[in-house]
Design a protein around this motif. Structure first.
Motif, PDB file in Angstrom:
ATOM      1  N   PHE A   1       0.952  -1.329  -0.009  1.00 18.13           N
ATOM      2  CA  PHE A   1       0.223   0.098   0.120  1.00 18.13           C
ATOM      3  C   PHE A   1       0.973   1.254  -0.038  1.00 18.13           C
ATOM      4  O   PHE A   1       0.612   2.106  -0.657  1.00 18.13           O
ATOM      5  CB  PHE A   1      -0.799  -0.197   1.326  1.00 18.13           C
ATOM      6  N   LEU A   2       1.988   1.187   0.634  1.00 15.48           N
ATOM      7  CA  LEU A   2       2.953   2.253   0.537  1.00 15.48           C
ATOM      8  C   LEU A   2       3.308   2.786  -1.049  1.00 15.48           C
ATOM      9  O   LEU A   2       3.230   3.873  -1.508  1.00 15.48           O
ATOM     10  CB  LEU A   2       4.237   2.150   1.215  1.00 15.48           C
ATOM     11  N   GLY A   3       3.536   1.578  -1.735  1.00 18.75           N
ATOM     12  CA  GLY A   3       3.795   1.840  -2.978  1.00 18.75           C
ATOM     13  C   GLY A   3       2.664   2.293  -3.808  1.00 18.75           C
ATOM     14  O   GLY A   3       2.668   3.188  -4.700  1.00 18.75           O
ATOM     15  N   ILE A   4       1.437   1.737  -3.643  1.00 23.47           N
ATOM     16  CA  ILE A   4       0.233   2.195  -4.301  1.00 23.47           C
ATOM     17  C   ILE A   4      -0.240   3.707  -4.030  1.00 23.47           C
ATOM     18  O   ILE A   4      -0.459   4.415  -4.869  1.00 23.47           O
ATOM     19  CB  ILE A   4      -1.046   1.208  -3.917  1.00 23.47           C
ATOM     20  N   GLY A   5       0.207   3.984  -2.752  1.00 22.55           N
ATOM     21  CA  GLY A   5      -0.294   5.405  -2.352  1.00 22.55           C
ATOM     22  C   GLY A   5       0.613   6.265  -2.875  1.00 22.55           C
ATOM     23  O   GLY A   5       0.355   7.424  -3.319  1.00 22.55           O
ATOM     24  N   ALA A   6       1.937   6.125  -3.146  1.00 14.67           N
ATOM     25  CA  ALA A   6       3.044   6.728  -3.956  1.00 14.67           C
ATOM     26  C   ALA A   6       2.593   6.997  -5.258  1.00 14.67           C
ATOM     27  O   ALA A   6       2.738   8.090  -5.768  1.00 14.67           O
ATOM     28  CB  ALA A   6       4.249   6.085  -3.619  1.00 14.67           C
ATOM     29  N   GLY A   7       2.117   6.287  -6.077  1.00  8.39           N
ATOM     30  CA  GLY A   7       1.554   6.146  -7.339  1.00  8.39           C
ATOM     31  C   GLY A   7       0.376   6.761  -7.469  1.00  8.39           C
ATOM     32  O   GLY A   7       0.178   7.449  -8.498  1.00  8.39           O
ATOM     33  N   LEU A   8      -0.558   6.908  -6.516  1.00  6.14           N
ATOM     34  CA  LEU A   8      -1.600   7.466  -6.553  1.00  6.14           C
ATOM     35  C   LEU A   8      -1.495   9.067  -6.025  1.00  6.14           C
ATOM     36  O   LEU A   8      -2.566   9.756  -6.140  1.00  6.14           O
ATOM     37  CB  LEU A   8      -2.791   6.939  -5.614  1.00  6.14           C
TER      38      LEU A   8
ATOM     39  N   MET B   1      -2.811   5.282   7.916  1.00  5.12           N
ATOM     40  CA  MET B   1      -3.900   4.499   7.305  1.00  5.12           C
ATOM     41  C   MET B   1      -3.563   2.843   7.839  1.00  5.12           C
ATOM     42  O   MET B   1      -4.336   2.432   8.224  1.00  5.12           O
ATOM     43  CB  MET B   1      -4.332   4.823   6.171  1.00  5.12           C
ATOM     44  N   ILE B   2      -2.347   2.478   7.225  1.00  5.17           N
ATOM     45  CA  ILE B   2      -1.765   1.493   7.111  1.00  5.17           C
ATOM     46  C   ILE B   2      -1.861   0.709   8.799  1.00  5.17           C
ATOM     47  O   ILE B   2      -2.395  -0.429   9.292  1.00  5.17           O
ATOM     48  CB  ILE B   2      -0.430   0.866   6.867  1.00  5.17           C
ATOM     49  N   ILE B   3      -1.242   1.782   9.776  1.00  3.11           N
ATOM     50  CA  ILE B   3      -1.089   1.398  11.245  1.00  3.11           C
ATOM     51  C   ILE B   3      -2.644   1.016  11.615  1.00  3.11           C
ATOM     52  O   ILE B   3      -2.959   0.377  12.283  1.00  3.11           O
ATOM     53  CB  ILE B   3      -0.389   2.509  11.803  1.00  3.11           C
ATOM     54  N   SER B   4      -3.650   2.130  11.158  1.00  6.44           N
ATOM     55  CA  SER B   4      -4.773   2.076  11.927  1.00  6.44           C
ATOM     56  C   SER B   4      -5.512   0.764  11.525  1.00  6.44           C
ATOM     57  O   SER B   4      -5.912  -0.061  12.280  1.00  6.44           O
ATOM     58  CB  SER B   4      -5.764   3.297  11.315  1.00  6.44           C
ATOM     59  N   GLY B   5      -5.276   0.427  10.155  1.00  7.80           N
ATOM     60  CA  GLY B   5      -6.094  -1.203   9.760  1.00  7.80           C
ATOM     61  C   GLY B   5      -5.413  -2.059  10.503  1.00  7.80           C
ATOM     62  O   GLY B   5      -6.072  -2.989  10.853  1.00  7.80           O
ATOM     63  N   ALA B   6      -4.033  -2.143  10.381  1.00  5.05           N
ATOM     64  CA  ALA B   6      -3.424  -3.400  10.956  1.00  5.05           C
ATOM     65  C   ALA B   6      -3.600  -3.445  12.537  1.00  5.05           C
ATOM     66  O   ALA B   6      -3.903  -4.722  12.765  1.00  5.05           O
ATOM     67  CB  ALA B   6      -1.859  -2.912  10.717  1.00  5.05           C
ATOM     68  N   TYR B   7      -3.691  -2.667  13.201  1.00  6.27           N
ATOM     69  CA  TYR B   7      -4.059  -2.673  14.666  1.00  6.27           C
ATOM     70  C   TYR B   7      -5.447  -2.846  15.098  1.00  6.27           C
ATOM     71  O   TYR B   7      -5.874  -3.664  15.867  1.00  6.27           O
ATOM     72  CB  TYR B   7      -3.472  -1.459  15.343  1.00  6.27           C
ATOM     73  N   VAL B   8      -6.418  -2.480  13.999  1.00  8.27           N
ATOM     74  CA  VAL B   8      -7.731  -2.751  14.347  1.00  8.27           C
ATOM     75  C   VAL B   8      -7.994  -4.145  13.977  1.00  8.27           C
ATOM     76  O   VAL B   8      -8.443  -5.037  15.079  1.00  8.27           O
ATOM     77  CB  VAL B   8      -8.644  -2.350  13.360  1.00  8.27           C
ATOM     78  N   GLY B   9      -7.326  -4.936  13.120  1.00  9.35           N
ATOM     79  CA  GLY B   9      -7.291  -6.287  12.834  1.00  9.35           C
ATOM     80  C   GLY B   9      -6.696  -7.137  13.907  1.00  9.35           C
ATOM     81  O   GLY B   9      -7.111  -8.162  14.266  1.00  9.35           O
TER      82      GLY B   9
ATOM     83  N   ALA C   1      -2.684   8.245  12.174  1.00  8.57           N
ATOM     84  CA  ALA C   1      -3.315   6.653  12.609  1.00  8.57           C
ATOM     85  C   ALA C   1      -4.284   6.938  13.585  1.00  8.57           C
ATOM     86  O   ALA C   1      -4.219   6.867  14.816  1.00  8.57           O
ATOM     87  CB  ALA C   1      -1.999   5.967  13.269  1.00  8.57           C
ATOM     88  N   PHE C   2      -5.666   7.236  12.778  1.00  7.55           N
ATOM     89  CA  PHE C   2      -6.697   7.814  13.546  1.00  7.55           C
ATOM     90  C   PHE C   2      -7.151   6.934  14.640  1.00  7.55           C
ATOM     91  O   PHE C   2      -7.500   7.064  15.469  1.00  7.55           O
ATOM     92  CB  PHE C   2      -7.621   8.140  12.609  1.00  7.55           C
ATOM     93  N   VAL C   3      -7.294   5.539  14.315  1.00  8.56           N
ATOM     94  CA  VAL C   3      -7.710   4.379  15.121  1.00  8.56           C
ATOM     95  C   VAL C   3      -6.909   4.727  16.440  1.00  8.56           C
ATOM     96  O   VAL C   3      -7.565   4.728  17.473  1.00  8.56           O
ATOM     97  CB  VAL C   3      -7.606   3.068  14.548  1.00  8.56           C
ATOM     98  N   ASN C   4      -5.578   4.380  16.306  1.00  9.25           N
ATOM     99  CA  ASN C   4      -4.649   4.525  17.593  1.00  9.25           C
ATOM    100  C   ASN C   4      -4.832   5.831  18.348  1.00  9.25           C
ATOM    101  O   ASN C   4      -4.915   5.937  19.661  1.00  9.25           O
ATOM    102  CB  ASN C   4      -3.286   4.217  17.152  1.00  9.25           C
ATOM    103  N   LEU C   5      -4.594   6.789  17.466  1.00  3.77           N
ATOM    104  CA  LEU C   5      -5.075   8.016  18.277  1.00  3.77           C
ATOM    105  C   LEU C   5      -6.252   8.333  19.036  1.00  3.77           C
ATOM    106  O   LEU C   5      -6.197   8.732  20.140  1.00  3.77           O
ATOM    107  CB  LEU C   5      -4.918   9.262  17.330  1.00  3.77           C
ATOM    108  N   LEU C   6      -7.401   7.899  18.509  1.00  2.00           N
ATOM    109  CA  LEU C   6      -8.557   8.268  18.849  1.00  2.00           C
ATOM    110  C   LEU C   6      -9.281   7.261  20.034  1.00  2.00           C
ATOM    111  O   LEU C   6     -10.272   7.575  20.850  1.00  2.00           O
ATOM    112  CB  LEU C   6      -9.739   8.667  17.875  1.00  2.00           C
ATOM    113  N   ASN C   7      -8.757   5.983  19.907  1.00  2.00           N
ATOM    114  CA  ASN C   7      -9.347   5.058  20.868  1.00  2.00           C
ATOM    115  C   ASN C   7      -9.325   5.190  22.127  1.00  2.00           C
ATOM    116  O   ASN C   7     -10.373   5.195  22.771  1.00  2.00           O
ATOM    117  CB  ASN C   7      -8.506   3.736  20.439  1.00  2.00           C
ATOM    118  N   PRO C   8      -8.437   5.705  22.736  1.00  2.00           N
ATOM    119  CA  PRO C   8      -8.341   5.657  24.163  1.00  2.00           C
ATOM    120  C   PRO C   8      -9.041   7.019  24.489  1.00  2.00           C
ATOM    121  O   PRO C   8      -9.535   7.057  25.648  1.00  2.00           O
ATOM    122  CB  PRO C   8      -6.848   5.948  24.774  1.00  2.00           C
ATOM    123  N   ILE C   9      -9.197   8.140  23.702  1.00  2.00           N
ATOM    124  CA  ILE C   9     -10.029   9.316  23.901  1.00  2.00           C
ATOM    125  C   ILE C   9     -11.455   8.878  24.036  1.00  2.00           C
ATOM    126  O   ILE C   9     -12.044   9.328  25.015  1.00  2.00           O
ATOM    127  CB  ILE C   9      -9.624  10.175  22.819  1.00  2.00           C
ATOM    128  N   TYR C  10     -11.843   8.010  23.109  1.00  2.00           N
ATOM    129  CA  TYR C  10     -13.150   7.685  22.922  1.00  2.00           C
ATOM    130  C   TYR C  10     -13.605   7.025  24.284  1.00  2.00           C
ATOM    131  O   TYR C  10     -14.463   6.972  24.728  1.00  2.00           O
ATOM    132  CB  TYR C  10     -13.430   6.748  21.652  1.00  2.00           C
TER     133      TYR C  10
END
Length: 517
Positions: free
Chosen positions: A146-153, A163-171, A449-458
């Motif tokens: 996804f880093l490569g895809i994001g760079a291409g986009l 985004m990668i960190i958020s998704g990876a840690y949710v899973g 990394a919105f999931v990681n950042l917001l989770n304890p606040i929520y």
């Protein structure tokens, strides 16, 4: 009398702060305190902090052998993770040179658009993370793609990495295969699936909020500056250097299958690496990996191989295939971080700093806040997410029983901060690993990394409002303030009986919500 063993004592509050303040000071000096030509790594500050912790331990009556035993004990407890980290170097290189990651990038650039890339990428990372039970494996495989895809986009790399960190840690958190998920349930002495269910109540909503934020970011990408030839250039570069075929995605599928079958981590990675190597030998040119001789295969897995395509973005992705040798910087950092955490734990510093705090806690919201902050503090100062989970648990567990809370409320809170914020600090094991894989400091990608950042606040805000709470009798107070009956979470029998009795007393006194009919 001269031969009597010196009795160790608890450090004073000021003395307990000394090794922590020393570590922070050394870190600030190396990262902020001097010119760009100086030393900017976390290794030596941690080594110096270990020395300070040992001196504090000696002042408190601990011998060097006792301090060393504390360090070795912490290293031994985390050695499996260190060994897995070493094999991740094999994994990244074999997946890169087999064509698995290049194939995913090539096809991903055909399927994804700048506006949809972030939310869809986050969901896909979460799916892979749930199947693997490992945020580390997710970022090292699909994350790199996804880093490569994001760079291409045309997506800025820090946003993609967040985004990668958020998704990876949710899973990772939703997966019963995750080591930290199992650890949190174990230290809270609750059921694994009771814990996973509780995690959904905080991580689920923060994932939805994060997907909205990623969608907004994607919709606001300046597509006028997007140059389709950039993506085409990356695709051409990979196609010119590798054989690209859907069958080359099989090694990534093997990783997921190994985890679904609950194959032990080291065994699963070994099978995945072997599969990727076979695919490399069958489908790719020897220009990529020297030759088919066993010695050259060993050389590639150990030291990596820099494949040059002539495309800067493609070459930067391929440059991450540095083999086991490329992981040694991270492994060295994790080893000294674990040793420091073990020394700090043996001194009794954290227990001294936070042990008395629980006596001043009288509400669910304040208890959740104290647990969250203690976990984050342990992450930052003891440099290990396992300590961010394991150290606060025995400090606060009695307080959860006293307030009539379910043990899965404790396990959930430990992960809301102890796991999700460990990656924020570049000197922790998680931060160092993700920095090495993603190629940027945690401080750069963590704001995205919105999931990681917001989770304890929520988690804190909802608890403070008396919502999103699991009680000892199995009842649950939802976001609308309605309390519904449910099945009690696992807990030691005596502790569970005590917690239920305390809950009934608090309900009678109007300090806890009654179950709605």
């Amino acid at each position: 009398m001269a031969n009597e063993k010196k009795t160790a004592r608890e450090p004073s509050f000021i003395l307990a702060l000394v090794p922590i303040v020393a570590m922070i000071g050394f870190m600030l000096y190396c990262f902020l305190g001097h010119s760009e030509t100086g030393y900017h790594d976390a290794h030596l500050p941690l080594v110096m902090s270990i020395i300070v912790a040992c001196i504090v331990g000696f002042i408190c009556g601990h011998s060097f052998q006792e301090m060393l035993a504390g360090m070795v004990e912490r290293l031994a407890a985390s050695m499996e993770a260190v060994l897995i980290l070493a094999t991740v170097g094999f994994l990244v290189t074999s997946f890169m040179l087999s064509g698995a990651i290049p194939t995913m990038i090539v096809y991903g650039l055909d399927l994804l658009t700048p506006k949809l890339f972030l939310p869809i990428g986050c969901i896909l990372c979460a799916i892979v993370g749930m199947a693997c039970g490992s945020s580390w494996t997710t970022t090292a495989t699909i994350g790199l793609a996804f880093l490569g895809i994001g760079a291409g986009l045309g997506i800025p790399a820090p946003i993609t990495a967040g985004m990668i960190i958020s998704g990876a840690y949710v899973g990772d958190k939703f997966s019963p295969l995750s080591d930290t998920t199992n650890l949190a349930a174990a230290v809270a002495e609750t059921g694994l699936f009771d814990h996973v269910t509780a995690m959904v109540s905080t991580t689920g909503p923060t994932l939805l909020i994060s997907l909205v934020l990623y969608t907004i970011l994607g919709l606001n990408v300046d597509t006028s500056a997007y140059d389709a030839t950039v993506a085409e250039g990356i695709q051409e570069a990979f196609r010119g250097a590798f054989t690209i075929s859907p069958i080359l995605l099989l090694p990534i599928i093997v990783v997921i299958v190994m985890c679904i079958l609950r194959v032990p981590g080291l065994v699963g990675i070994a099978i995945s690496v072997a599969t990727a190597v076979v695919f490399m030998l069958i489908f790719q040119s020897t220009d990529i990996y020297y030759s088919r001789s066993l010695g050259d295969i060993f050389d590639v897995l150990h030291y990596g191989h820099a494949v040059e395509t002539g495309n800067a973005v493609a070459d930067s992705i391929l440059g991450k295939a540095k083999g086991m040798d490329g992981m040694m910087w991270t492994i060295n950092l994790i080893l000294v971080a674990l040793a420091y955490g073990g020394a700090l734990e043996r001194c009794g510093c954290i227990e001294k700093l936070f042990g008395g705090l629980k006596h001043k806690i009288h509400s669910v919201g304040s208890l959740i806040l104290a647990t969250l902050l203690t976990s984050i503090f342990c992450d930052a100062t003891m440099c290990d997410q396992f300590l961010g989970i394991g150290v606060p648990a025995p400090i606060y567990v009695d307080k959860y029983d006293e307030l009539g809370l379910g043990r899965n409320m404790l396990s959930r809170t430990l992960e809301d901060a102890g796991t999700l914020w460990a990656v924020m600090f570049p000197w922790t094991g998680c931060g160092a690993y993700q920095q090495g894989v993603l190629g940027m400091s945690s401080f750069v990608f963590f704001p995205y990394a919105f999931v990681n950042l917001l989770n304890p606040i929520y988690a804190y805000v909802t608890a403070m409002l008396g919502r999103n709470i699991f009680w000892a009798d199995g009842s649950y107070t939802n976001l609308f303030g309605k309390t519904k009956a449910g099945k009690p979470a696992g807990a030691p029998e005596e502790a569970h009986a005590k917690a239920v009795a305390n809950l009934e007393a608090r309900r009678a006194a109007g300090k806890a919500p009654k179950i709605n009919a």
